[in-house]
Write a protein that holds these residues in place. Structure first.
Motif, mmCIF file in Angstrom:
data_model
loop_
_atom_site.group_PDB
_atom_site.id
_atom_site.type_symbol
_atom_site.label_atom_id
_atom_site.label_comp_id
_atom_site.label_asym_id
_atom_site.label_seq_id
_atom_site.Cartn_x
_atom_site.Cartn_y
_atom_site.Cartn_z
ATOM 1 N N ILE A 111 -6.649 6.417 -0.339
ATOM 2 C CA ILE A 111 -7.387 5.869 -1.481
ATOM 3 C C ILE A 111 -6.923 4.448 -1.805
ATOM 4 C CG2 ILE A 111 -7.737 6.108 -3.972
ATOM 5 C CD1 ILE A 111 -9.469 7.969 -2.355
ATOM 6 N N ALA A 112 -5.610 4.223 -1.790
ATOM 7 C CA ALA A 112 -5.084 2.891 -2.106
ATOM 8 C C ALA A 112 -5.598 1.850 -1.115
ATOM 9 C CB ALA A 112 -3.554 2.917 -2.096
ATOM 10 N N ALA A 113 -5.611 2.206 0.156
ATOM 11 C CA ALA A 113 -6.102 1.266 1.173
ATOM 12 C C ALA A 113 -7.576 0.954 0.966
ATOM 13 C CB ALA A 113 -5.867 1.850 2.566
ATOM 14 N N ARG A 114 -8.371 1.968 0.607
ATOM 15 C CA ARG A 114 -9.804 1.740 0.361
ATOM 16 C C ARG A 114 -10.003 0.790 -0.819
ATOM 17 N NH1 ARG A 114 -9.291 4.564 4.119
ATOM 18 N NH2 ARG A 114 -9.032 2.460 4.908
ATOM 19 N N PHE A 115 -9.206 0.952 -1.877
ATOM 20 C CA PHE A 115 -9.305 0.055 -3.034
ATOM 21 C C PHE A 115 -9.013 -1.388 -2.638
ATOM 22 C CE2 PHE A 115 -9.259 3.503 -6.234
ATOM 23 C CZ PHE A 115 -10.050 2.925 -7.223
ATOM 24 N N LEU A 116 -7.895 -1.599 -1.941
ATOM 25 C CA LEU A 116 -7.483 -2.964 -1.620
ATOM 26 C C LEU A 116 -8.393 -3.599 -0.578
ATOM 27 C CD1 LEU A 116 -3.594 -2.595 -1.645
ATOM 28 C CD2 LEU A 116 -5.093 -3.405 -3.463
ATOM 29 N N GLU A 117 -8.998 -2.797 0.285
ATOM 30 C CA GLU A 117 -9.963 -3.330 1.243
ATOM 31 C C GLU A 117 -11.253 -3.749 0.544
ATOM 32 O OE1 GLU A 117 -10.482 -0.145 3.929
ATOM 33 O OE2 GLU A 117 -8.552 -0.418 4.936
ATOM 34 N N THR A 118 -11.668 -2.970 -0.438
ATOM 35 C CA THR A 118 -12.939 -3.216 -1.109
ATOM 36 C C THR A 118 -12.842 -4.323 -2.138
ATOM 37 O OG1 THR A 118 -13.507 -0.872 -0.812
ATOM 38 C CG2 THR A 118 -14.794 -2.108 -2.429
ATOM 39 N N TYR A 119 -11.730 -4.382 -2.867
ATOM 40 C CA TYR A 119 -11.573 -5.354 -3.954
ATOM 41 C C TYR A 119 -10.396 -6.274 -3.623
ATOM 42 C CZ TYR A 119 -14.441 -1.810 -6.231
ATOM 43 O OH TYR A 119 -15.437 -0.908 -6.532
ATOM 44 N N SER A 120 -10.701 -7.372 -2.979
ATOM 45 C CA SER A 120 -9.645 -8.245 -2.465
ATOM 46 C C SER A 120 -8.898 -8.988 -3.564
ATOM 47 C CB SER A 120 -10.238 -9.253 -1.475
ATOM 48 O OG SER A 120 -11.228 -10.046 -2.101
ATOM 49 N N HIS A 121 -9.439 -9.014 -4.790
ATOM 50 C CA HIS A 121 -8.738 -9.701 -5.872
ATOM 51 C C HIS A 121 -7.688 -8.812 -6.534
ATOM 52 C CE1 HIS A 121 -11.875 -7.392 -7.808
ATOM 53 N NE2 HIS A 121 -11.396 -7.650 -9.006
ATOM 54 N N MET A 122 -7.635 -7.544 -6.172
ATOM 55 C CA MET A 122 -6.584 -6.671 -6.677
ATOM 56 C C MET A 122 -5.300 -6.963 -5.921
ATOM 57 S SD MET A 122 -8.532 -3.001 -7.116
ATOM 58 C CE MET A 122 -9.871 -2.796 -8.314
ATOM 59 N N GLN A 123 -4.245 -7.296 -6.661
ATOM 60 C CA GLN A 123 -2.980 -7.640 -6.034
ATOM 61 C C GLN A 123 -2.151 -6.399 -5.730
ATOM 62 O OE1 GLN A 123 -1.964 -10.562 -4.934
ATOM 63 N NE2 GLN A 123 -0.012 -9.754 -4.195
ATOM 64 N N GLY A 124 -2.253 -5.414 -6.610
ATOM 65 C CA GLY A 124 -1.469 -4.206 -6.411
ATOM 66 C C GLY A 124 -2.167 -2.999 -6.980
ATOM 67 N N ILE A 125 -1.735 -1.811 -6.555
ATOM 68 C CA ILE A 125 -2.314 -0.574 -7.049
ATOM 69 C C ILE A 125 -1.222 0.478 -7.169
ATOM 70 C CG2 ILE A 125 -2.978 0.147 -4.711
ATOM 71 C CD1 ILE A 125 -5.402 1.562 -6.027
#
Length: 496
Positions: free
Chosen positions: A271-285
């Motif tokens: 899930i974390a990888a999907r978030f960071l792949e989809t929303y490149s402006h997210m620095q961390g999760i």
């Protein structure tokens, strides 16, 4: 590239304004043209928000023209200077022949389906992450993908404006903001997935648990995201970079169907990888997940003996596994910051065979010494792997199951005549580290809830009468590593 202040932008004539900002939106100077009349702007984020409003209010044909103006990622179409730099930073201008062929095939399939090229804010992403995002998003419907593409354009243009306009206290990110606490997210995201890949673990003497059929894979998830891009949502009410927390919930639920692993940790990484792949402006999760346990009920089998149903399950209200994961972007890619597992809310009562004596006695002491007391504890047991990858796969006997951790605690509690809770958790820790050398650390949080004695002698019985203890409660915290096990075995004269 020249850098300006927002004051300089506000005093530019139309030609200078267009020359400076006309290329912010790819080959679409009409966006800058439409916002010129709205000067003065309070800060760069105010300017950016006004530009986005012009895009969102534009006719659908103009929006599609903006999307089609973007170059193919890793393609050979003419790109603006900004696009060249952005793609070069992601490694898209230096692909192997095989990588180029993969991107070209995806670009072609994507463009044929949607009528515009794949758009993604690639800053901070690797070429592998970009290709994976493309392969994922190609399954969206047209309306969803138009919305996603416009969101990606919002991210891209945000970065471009920040490169052109420097901060003068108008809401831009300062170096000091790197130490700021800033995040938002969604809690109590309940996920019920059925028929996840079964989990098998290495048997140990203290436990009958050898794995789970994972017919019901139930989690309560808390997700929080962070990044400098969210600062203006706090300081300026600028939501142009905000992914709604309701969208986060839906994102997790939708992607739960694509999980192909067997462990909670593996699910969180996915899930974390999907978030960071989809929303490149997210620095961390940050992700926290509690496994909601369901036990199979027993029913009579064909031979009359009780056997597990495999169809009917009942939810357990007792202890559960709680798992945490934190990922952050870095200059070299996405890095693991934290990964932990906890057997949480374990409640154990031992009716005799525990003691607590020989402690300091002074004018403040009222507690009597006890040499054979009942002991009731609340216990959390956490652990960290030497290699975090061992928690993700679950198919190589390296995974440590919370159920086995719990059973070790049961066994040691049964076997040990403990002099204190501190001594008890130390012995539990030694046994866990012995059974699981793949663990780097094990730690404990314990709480003494031993019952208060009301009647200490009943004629003709070993029994006594107790009631719930009154607060306050004693507690203990302790951590151990493999070095503690080595030292303990040396003292016992045993070499490993």
């Amino acid at each position: 590239m020249n850098v300006y202040s927002i004051k300089q932008i506000n005093t530019m004539n139309r030609d200078a304004f267009m020359s400076t900002l006309g290329s912010i939106f790819e080959h679409s100077p009409w966006v800058a043209e439409r916002v010129y009349a709205y000067r003065p702007f309070k800060a760069s984020n105010h300017l950016h928000r006004t530009m986005l409003e012009a895009v969102y209010l534009a006719h659908r044909d103009e929006q599609l023209s903006l999307l089609r103006a973007h170059p193919d990622l890793a393609g050979r179409l003419q790109m603006s200077d900004a696009s060249v730099q952005e793609q070069r930073g992601a490694g898209l201008t230096d692909l192997t022949q095989e990588e180029l062929a993969a991107f070209t095939a995806c670009n072609t399939e994507y463009t044929n389906k949607f009528g515009f090229p794949f758009i993604m804010a690639v800053k901070g992403s690797t070429k592998d992450q970009i290709l994976a995002a493309m392969q994922l998003r190609i399954h969206n419907d047209s309306e969803a993908e138009i919305r996603q593409a416009l969101l990606e354009i919002a991210k891209i243009t945000k970065f471009r404006i920040q490169d052109i306009i420097h901060s003068e206290g108008g809401g831009e990110v300062k170096k000091s903001d790197k130490k700021r606490t800033m995040y938002y997210g969604k809690g109590d995201v309940l996920v019920y997935r059925t028929y996840v890949l079964p989990l098998k673990v290495k048997p140990i003497p203290e436990s009958a648990y050898t794995g789970s059929d994972n017919v019901i894979f139930a989690l309560n998830i808390k997700v929080a995201v962070s990044g400098a891009a969210f600062l203006t949502s706090f300081t300026e009410g600028d939501n142009s970079m905000v992914v709604a927390t309701d969208s986060m919930k839906n994102f997790i639920l939708r992607h739960a169907a694509g999980f192909e692993g067997s462990t909670v940790e593996g699910f969180l990484h996915y899930i974390a990888a999907r978030f960071l792949e989809t929303y490149s402006h997210m620095q961390g999760i940050d992700l926290l997940a509690e496994r909601l346990p369901f036990d199979s009920v027993q029913v009579p089998g064909v031979d009359g003996k009780l056997t597990e149903s495999g169809l009917v399950y009942r939810q357990s209200r007792n202890e559960s596994g709680v798992f945490a994961l934190q990922l952050e972007r870095s200059e070299t890619g996405i890095e693991l910051v934290k990964q932990t597992a906890v057997m949480s809310n374990l409640h154990l009562i031992k009716v005799s065979g525990s003691s607590f004596a020989n402690f300091i006695r002074d004018e403040y002491t009222t507690l009597p010494e006890s040499f054979n007391r009942p002991l009731f504890i609340y216990l959390n047991i956490g652990w960290i792997y030497v290699d975090p990858e061992d928690a993700k796969a679950g198919d190589d006997y390296r995974y440590v199951a919370p159920e086995q951790i719990s059973d070790i605690a049961h066994t040691v509690f049964h076997q040990e005549i403990s002099a204190s809770i501190q001594s008890l958790i130390y012995q539990i820790g030694l046994k866990i580290l012995e059974r699981f050398p793949q663990l780097e650390q094990v730690w404990f949080e314990s709480n003494n809830r031993t019952w208060e004695t009301v009647i200490d002698s009943i004629s003709g019985s070993e029994g006594q009468v107790y009631t719930e203890p009154r607060p306050p409660y004693g507690f203990q915290g302790f951590s151990m590593t493999q070095e503690d096990l080595i030292e303990a075995r040396k003292k016992e004269g045993v070499t490993r």
